[in-house]
Design a protein around this motif. Structure first.
Motif: not given
Length: 276
Positions: A90-112
């Protein structure tokens, strides 16, 4: 969850009349029946927590997180040793997802997103693991329910009758203005007394250990309500959902049970179950 709205008390009772016997029956039945209950509650709680988290971050869509929750609980039930692997994936999916999206904070998105699944699955997962124990499981889950209910009811009525009479400051006014020290202490005492009475009626429980467990549940249970209040205040909502009439959502109704389940699971491992 504390009984916060007196006007809804009758509605709460109406829901509880069929709900409590069903909950007790599924707990007694154990096995797949209890797994179904836990998966249902955990999936609904995940959806509710996602509803709160998305107000602050770009969380992974709820369907994915709810599917993860169902898979994680089934993984525990069937005894697979891949729980950590699931979280890593799940963590790997979240990290890869943040590579391709621009909205919000990367840290907050993954952490939430991680917070949603971690809080719900550790809580309900502990409850499931307790019930899966053939020696003590059913006794401890019933003990938890009795103590949480006793503390909840006592805190409500003592808080209304005695609130502010002995303590000038509220219990935790910043997060829950209605909670009082009188109600909190009454809840702890009632939890211990309920544990002793239940252990007296249940020969499968040691009375001293039941009393110790009752202290832990009575002391920490209200913190579960405070934690959920913290999340709701941060998200700017009153209830986690309107799923259960008069009660709010699953997080509202089971917040105390969720918070004390990991504690009782640890007590079971280190004190209730002795190595052969």
């Amino acid at each position: 969850m504390s009984l916060k709205h007196p006007s809804n008390l009758a509605q709460r009772v109406i829901v509880a009349v069929p709900g409590i016997p069903l909950l007790l029956w599924l707990t007694w039945s154990g096995g797949v029946a209890f797994l179904g209950l836990v998966v249902l509650l955990a999936v609904l709680a995940t959806g509710e927590f996602h509803h709160l988290a998305r107000r602050k971050a770009e969380v992974l869509p709820p369907g994915y997180l709810m599917a993860f929750t169902a898979l994680f609980q089934a993984n525990l039930f069937f005894g697979f040793t891949t729980s950590l692997v699931l979280f890593l994936l799940l963590f790997m999916v979240l990290v890869v997802r943040e590579v391709f999206q621009e909205a919000g904070s990367r840290i907050l998105n993954i952490g939430a997103s991680l917070a949603v699944v971690a809080y719900v699955n550790i809580s309900f997962g502990s409850l499931l693991l307790i019930r899966l124990n053939d020696l003590m499981g059913v006794h401890l889950v019933f003990l938890m329910l009795v103590c949480v209910w006793a503390a909840d009811i006592a805190a409500y009525f003592a808080g209304r009758a005695l609130g502010g009479r002995f303590f000038r400051k509220k219990f935790f006014e910043r997060l829950s203005p209605r909670k009082t020290w009188e109600g909190y202490l009454a809840g702890v005492v009632s939890s211990v007394l309920a544990a002793i009475v239940f252990a007296f009626a249940d020969p499968g429980l040691d009375m001293v250990m039941a009393a110790v467990t009752g202290i832990g549940i009575g002391a920490l249970g209200p913190l579960g309500d405070l934690v959920e209040s913290m999340f709701k205040r941060d998200a700017g909502v009153k209830d986690s959902s309107a799923l259960i009439p008069g009660h709010g959502g699953v997080l509202d109704r089971f917040d105390s049970l969720m918070f004390v389940s990991p504690l009782v699971y640890l007590l079971m491992l280190f004190f209730y179950i002795t190595p052969s």
